[in-house]
Design a protein around this motif. Structure first.
Motif, PDB file in Angstrom:
ATOM      1  N   TYR A 115       7.455  35.693  16.335  1.00  0.00           N
ATOM      2  CA  TYR A 115       6.207  36.452  16.214  1.00  0.00           C
ATOM      3  C   TYR A 115       5.746  36.474  14.758  1.00  0.00           C
ATOM      4  CZ  TYR A 115       7.494  38.298  20.827  1.00  0.00           C
ATOM      5  OH  TYR A 115       7.850  38.449  22.131  1.00  0.00           O
ATOM      6  N   SER A 120       9.256  28.223  15.764  1.00  0.00           N
ATOM      7  CA  SER A 120       8.462  27.935  16.948  1.00  0.00           C
ATOM      8  C   SER A 120       8.605  26.464  17.314  1.00  0.00           C
ATOM      9  CB  SER A 120       6.996  28.265  16.678  1.00  0.00           C
ATOM     10  OG  SER A 120       6.196  27.801  17.725  1.00  0.00           O
ATOM     11  N   LEU A 138       3.546  30.338  25.681  1.00  0.00           N
ATOM     12  CA  LEU A 138       3.782  31.548  26.481  1.00  0.00           C
ATOM     13  C   LEU A 138       5.269  31.854  26.607  1.00  0.00           C
ATOM     14  CD1 LEU A 138       1.095  31.115  29.290  1.00  0.00           C
ATOM     15  CD2 LEU A 138       1.057  32.672  27.335  1.00  0.00           C
ATOM     16  N   ASP A 139       6.096  30.811  26.715  1.00  0.00           N
ATOM     17  CA  ASP A 139       7.544  31.030  26.767  1.00  0.00           C
ATOM     18  C   ASP A 139       8.046  31.657  25.466  1.00  0.00           C
ATOM     19  OD1 ASP A 139       7.656  29.963  29.311  1.00  0.00           O
ATOM     20  OD2 ASP A 139       8.145  27.932  28.600  1.00  0.00           O
ATOM     21  N   GLU A 140       7.466  31.220  24.339  1.00  0.00           N
ATOM     22  CA  GLU A 140       7.866  31.790  23.051  1.00  0.00           C
ATOM     23  C   GLU A 140       7.457  33.252  22.949  1.00  0.00           C
ATOM     24  OE1 GLU A 140       6.421  29.350  19.896  1.00  0.00           O
ATOM     25  OE2 GLU A 140       7.963  27.832  20.225  1.00  0.00           O
ATOM     26  N   LEU A 141       6.285  33.593  23.490  1.00  0.00           N
ATOM     27  CA  LEU A 141       5.856  34.991  23.457  1.00  0.00           C
ATOM     28  C   LEU A 141       6.749  35.865  24.326  1.00  0.00           C
ATOM     29  CD1 LEU A 141       1.961  34.775  23.549  1.00  0.00           C
ATOM     30  CD2 LEU A 141       3.434  35.275  21.608  1.00  0.00           C
ATOM     31  N   LYS A 142       7.238  35.316  25.435  1.00  0.00           N
ATOM     32  CA  LYS A 142       8.102  36.071  26.336  1.00  0.00           C
ATOM     33  C   LYS A 142       9.535  36.168  25.828  1.00  0.00           C
ATOM     34  CE  LYS A 142       5.481  34.693  30.425  1.00  0.00           C
ATOM     35  NZ  LYS A 142       5.510  33.879  31.649  1.00  0.00           N
ATOM     36  N   ALA A 143       9.905  35.346  24.844  1.00  0.00           N
ATOM     37  CA  ALA A 143      11.285  35.292  24.363  1.00  0.00           C
ATOM     38  C   ALA A 143      11.717  36.571  23.657  1.00  0.00           C
ATOM     39  CB  ALA A 143      11.475  34.101  23.419  1.00  0.00           C
ATOM     40  N   GLY A 144      10.782  37.298  23.063  1.00  0.00           N
ATOM     41  CA  GLY A 144      11.110  38.556  22.401  1.00  0.00           C
ATOM     42  C   GLY A 144      11.758  38.390  21.043  1.00  0.00           C
TER      43      GLY A 144
END
Length: 150
Positions: free
Chosen positions: A15, A129, A4-10
């Protein structure tokens, strides 16, 4: 860093990596399932899936001899973007013959291509990742070992 932190990193490169991992797995699955309906393109999809798996899961590539070039390519997002563009084009062209479940892989390859393209435009470096990297797997194994001994 969690998923989730990786998804929020932008970071578009991360991605793209996640879309690439999904593409590789789907190429393997749908390449096998489409073997009877479109055999030539199913074999191409299966081979592309193996390459993408080695490209995105570098810890697997390190287990195989003579994969130094694949490991070197995995750090360059420009080359990865080009590879995903070529792979996506070949799968989209296979759909001219017959629309099949391989359509899903064409979409995920195209998504990975666009994410890596956005990462190039934004000037991002080859971010990896932490969840699926070699260090992340080793740390997860260490945590599991210590939690079982406690």
């Amino acid at each position: 860093m969690s998923f989730l932190d990786e998804l929020k990193a932008g970071k578009c490169a991360i991605y793209g990596q996640w879309a690439g991992m999904l593409s590789g797995l789907l190429l393997l699955i749908f390449g096998i399932s489409a073997l009877l309906s479109v055999p030539i393109f199913a074999i191409i999809a299966f081979c592309e899936g193996l390459f993408v798996i080695l490209l995105e899961f570098t810890f697997l590539a390190k287990c195989i001899r003579n994969t130094d070039r694949i490991i070197a390519i995995s750090g360059d997002i420009r080359i990865k973007c080009m590879i995903y563009g070529v792979f996506a084009t070949s799968i989209w062209l296979s759909l001219i013959q017959k629309t099949d479940t391989i359509l899903v892989t064409a979409v995920t390859l195209t998504v990975a291509f666009f994410f890596y393209g956005l990462a190039i435009i934004k000037g991002e470096t080859g971010a990896r990742s932490n969840v699926i990297s070699q260090e992340g797997i080793v740390n997860a194994g260490v945590r599991a070992t210590f939690s079982n001994n406690a």
